[in-house]
Motif scaffolding. Structure first.
Motif, PDB file in Angstrom:
ATOM      1  N   ARG A  87       0.823  -1.209   0.000  1.00  0.00           N
ATOM      2  CA  ARG A  87       0.000   0.000   0.000  1.00  0.00           C
ATOM      3  C   ARG A  87       0.857   1.260   0.000  1.00  0.00           C
ATOM      4  O   ARG A  87       0.501   2.290  -0.585  1.00  0.00           O
ATOM      5  N   GLY A  88       2.008   1.212   0.682  1.00  0.00           N
ATOM      6  CA  GLY A  88       2.880   2.380   0.758  1.00  0.00           C
ATOM      7  C   GLY A  88       4.060   2.115   1.669  1.00  0.00           C
ATOM      8  O   GLY A  88       4.121   1.110   2.372  1.00  0.00           O
ATOM      9  N   ARG A  89       5.001   3.062   1.639  1.00  0.00           N
ATOM     10  CA  ARG A  89       6.220   2.899   2.443  1.00  0.00           C
ATOM     11  C   ARG A  89       6.535   4.162   3.232  1.00  0.00           C
ATOM     12  O   ARG A  89       7.661   4.345   3.705  1.00  0.00           O
ATOM     13  N   HIS A  90       5.529   5.019   3.395  1.00  0.00           N
ATOM     14  CA  HIS A  90       5.763   6.306   4.060  1.00  0.00           C
ATOM     15  C   HIS A  90       5.268   6.258   5.502  1.00  0.00           C
ATOM     16  O   HIS A  90       4.144   5.836   5.777  1.00  0.00           O
ATOM     17  N   ILE A  91       6.127   6.713   6.420  1.00  0.00           N
ATOM     18  CA  ILE A  91       5.817   6.748   7.849  1.00  0.00           C
ATOM     19  C   ILE A  91       6.046   8.169   8.354  1.00  0.00           C
ATOM     20  O   ILE A  91       6.986   8.847   7.933  1.00  0.00           O
ATOM     21  N   ILE A  92       5.177   8.607   9.260  1.00  0.00           N
ATOM     22  CA  ILE A  92       5.315   9.930   9.876  1.00  0.00           C
ATOM     23  C   ILE A  92       5.548   9.752  11.374  1.00  0.00           C
ATOM     24  O   ILE A  92       4.840   8.985  12.037  1.00  0.00           O
ATOM     25  N   THR A  93       6.537  10.459  11.902  1.00  0.00           N
ATOM     26  CA  THR A  93       6.749  10.488  13.343  1.00  0.00           C
ATOM     27  C   THR A  93       7.198  11.890  13.728  1.00  0.00           C
ATOM     28  O   THR A  93       7.092  12.830  12.942  1.00  0.00           O
ATOM     29  N   VAL A  94       7.720  12.041  14.935  1.00  0.00           N
ATOM     30  CA  VAL A  94       8.030  13.365  15.482  1.00  0.00           C
ATOM     31  C   VAL A  94       9.477  13.392  15.957  1.00  0.00           C
ATOM     32  O   VAL A  94       9.998  12.392  16.454  1.00  0.00           O
ATOM     33  N   GLN A  95      10.121  14.525  15.805  1.00  0.00           N
ATOM     34  CA  GLN A  95      11.526  14.659  16.185  1.00  0.00           C
ATOM     35  C   GLN A  95      11.759  14.431  17.679  1.00  0.00           C
ATOM     36  O   GLN A  95      12.872  14.077  18.082  1.00  0.00           O
ATOM     37  N   THR A  96      10.749  14.609  18.503  1.00  0.00           N
ATOM     38  CA  THR A  96      10.899  14.491  19.954  1.00  0.00           C
ATOM     39  C   THR A  96      10.506  13.113  20.486  1.00  0.00           C
ATOM     40  O   THR A  96      10.392  12.933  21.699  1.00  0.00           O
ATOM     41  N   GLU A  97      10.332  12.149  19.601  1.00  0.00           N
ATOM     42  CA  GLU A  97       9.988  10.801  20.052  1.00  0.00           C
ATOM     43  C   GLU A  97      11.143  10.160  20.824  1.00  0.00           C
ATOM     44  O   GLU A  97      12.303  10.591  20.729  1.00  0.00           O
ATOM     45  N   HIS A  98      10.829   9.102  21.539  1.00  0.00           N
ATOM     46  CA  HIS A  98      11.846   8.322  22.238  1.00  0.00           C
ATOM     47  C   HIS A  98      12.777   7.672  21.216  1.00  0.00           C
ATOM     48  O   HIS A  98      12.387   7.405  20.078  1.00  0.00           O
ATOM     49  N   SER A  99      14.018   7.407  21.631  1.00  0.00           N
ATOM     50  CA  SER A  99      14.988   6.810  20.719  1.00  0.00           C
ATOM     51  C   SER A  99      14.528   5.448  20.202  1.00  0.00           C
ATOM     52  O   SER A  99      14.928   5.043  19.096  1.00  0.00           O
ATOM     53  N   ALA A 100      13.693   4.741  20.957  1.00  0.00           N
ATOM     54  CA  ALA A 100      13.199   3.447  20.482  1.00  0.00           C
ATOM     55  C   ALA A 100      12.410   3.604  19.188  1.00  0.00           C
ATOM     56  O   ALA A 100      12.506   2.762  18.282  1.00  0.00           O
ATOM     57  N   VAL A 101      11.642   4.663  19.069  1.00  0.00           N
ATOM     58  CA  VAL A 101      10.888   4.937  17.840  1.00  0.00           C
ATOM     59  C   VAL A 101      11.811   5.484  16.760  1.00  0.00           C
ATOM     60  O   VAL A 101      11.791   5.028  15.611  1.00  0.00           O
ATOM     61  N   LEU A 102      12.631   6.453  17.123  1.00  0.00           N
ATOM     62  CA  LEU A 102      13.490   7.091  16.121  1.00  0.00           C
ATOM     63  C   LEU A 102      14.494   6.113  15.522  1.00  0.00           C
ATOM     64  O   LEU A 102      14.752   6.137  14.316  1.00  0.00           O
ATOM     65  N   ASP A 103      15.064   5.247  16.353  1.00  0.00           N
ATOM     66  CA  ASP A 103      16.039   4.287  15.833  1.00  0.00           C
ATOM     67  C   ASP A 103      15.384   3.247  14.926  1.00  0.00           C
ATOM     68  O   ASP A 103      15.990   2.810  13.935  1.00  0.00           O
ATOM     69  N   VAL A 104      14.157   2.839  15.250  1.00  0.00           N
ATOM     70  CA  VAL A 104      13.442   1.931  14.357  1.00  0.00           C
ATOM     71  C   VAL A 104      13.155   2.617  13.024  1.00  0.00           C
ATOM     72  O   VAL A 104      13.298   2.012  11.958  1.00  0.00           O
TER      73      VAL A 104
END
Length: 382
Positions: A87-104
């Protein structure tokens, strides 16, 4: 020791330990076994799943046990990326997320995904227009933390979920700092995936969980990370950590029963502590003070190095960033994302209160902070 680092981890509640003890001693059977000993372990796991479901407003079969929030985040994000790749390969997150999210997210970028990292406003809040502008036809997941672990800022996740769903994307929240401490109804909030960890709600370390929506109109598909036995509906194979799961469930039930009273009591303590610290010249609170979690205050102390303050506050446990990046000498990515420069970010402390803090502790903390800050500023002037 006066412990004011509850966002890093909480003390195991003695009542939780008491509930766990039988499954660490006499009731040691594998919950997958069909003999009477195994069935008792199975029933204990079933009760814990019901307790977590009651806390989150989901169905028991929608909650699976993991080793903690980090594993849950990996399973959720990687599982969605694989299952929805057509369906797609685009993900949205936030710069202030925990490193567990950002590293994934950074890992997924190496696997062909495109990730948009949204900026926050100076007070740490997301602008909903920024979310709306970032959404695309190929967006499959929007991941926004409910309560920020460093500032306590609470994001408007219900409104963000509406935007995500209107674009055909799933909505996920890392609710590690919020579960057990504030009311959460995954159905009312429009959450499709939610992660949490036991040691943030007075339960044991090494256990956590993932809520995966299985009700219409958005039944989430999830590819497994771990294979080998088909445990947890095939999403998370491995022998169940029965003592940890029992502890998580009991911690959830204790939190559910006392949530309102605890919020009022701890919030009053935080406000008292904050007022005393802000009476020190050259201080200010970081983050939105209206949309903020009741147990957290993150304060800038002008002209003071946070590591020196931590060392000087003898017998008092506070932090200057996320415990999961404590070994790093880099400034807080959360504070930098809010527009601070590195000098300012290195001058901030987080105080996070919890169940076992009392008013008597605050006088010592405020007096000690005033003393060490005066000494540090004196060194600079000298």
């Amino acid at each position: 020791m006066i412990y004011l680092d509850n966002n890093a981890t909480t003390r195991l509640d003695p009542r939780v330990l008491e509930a766990m003890m039988p499954f660490l001693t006499d009731e040691y059977a594998n919950a997958a076994s069909t003999h009477p000993f195994g069935l008792r372990a199975h029933e204990a796991v079933k009760l814990a799943r019901q307790q977590m479901a009651q806390l989150l407003g989901c169905e028991p079969q929608e909650f699976i046990f993991t080793s903690g929030a980090t594993e849950a985040i990996n399973l959720a994000m990687k599982g969605v990326a694989e299952s929805y790749s057509s369906r797609g390969r685009h993900i949205i997150t936030v710069q202030t997320e925990h490193s567990a999210v950002l590293d994934v997210c950074r890992f997924l970028e190496t696997q062909g995904c495109e990730v948009t990292y949204l900026a926050v406003q100076p007070d740490g809040l997301l602008d909903l227009a920024t979310v709306q502008q970032a959404l695309r036809p190929d967006t499959i997941l929007v991941s926004v933390m409910l309560v920020n672990n460093e500032t306590g800022v609470i994001q408007p996740i219900q409104e963000i979920a509406v935007l995500a769903h209107a674009a055909g994307a799933l909505f996920m929240t890392d609710a590690t700092q919020a579960v057990g401490k504030m009311p959460i109804d995954v159905e009312a909030l429009g959450i499709d995936l939610l992660t949490c960890s036991g040691h943030k709600l007075y339960g044991p370390k090494g256990v956590g969980g993932l809520y995966v929506r299985q009700r219409k109109p958005r039944r989430v598909k999830l590819a497994a990370l771990l294979h080998g036995g088909g445990h947890e509906r095939g999403w998370r194979s491995g022998t169940l950590n029965v003592p940890g799961i029992v502890g998580l469930g009991h911690a959830a039930e204790l939190c559910r029963q006392s949530m309102k009273e605890e919020a009022a009591r701890i919030g009053a303590l935080r406000n008292e502590l904050e007022a005393g610290l802000l009476a020190i010249p050259g201080t200010r609170v970081n983050g939105n003070r209206e949309h903020r979690f009741y147990n957290t205050t993150n304060i800038l102390f002008e002209g003071c190095d946070s590591d020196a303050m931590i060392m000087g506050l003898e017998g008092i446990a506070v932090s200057n960033g996320s415990a999961c990046t404590a070994a790093s000498v880099d400034p807080s990515h959360v504070l930098l994302s809010m527009g601070m420069d590195e000098t300012e970010a290195f001058s901030c402390l987080r105080f996070s209160l919890g169940r076992f803090n009392s008013p008597e502790m605050l006088v010592d903390v405020i007096d000690s902070a005033q003393d060490i800050i005066s000494r540090l500023r004196g060194y600079i002037l000298a």
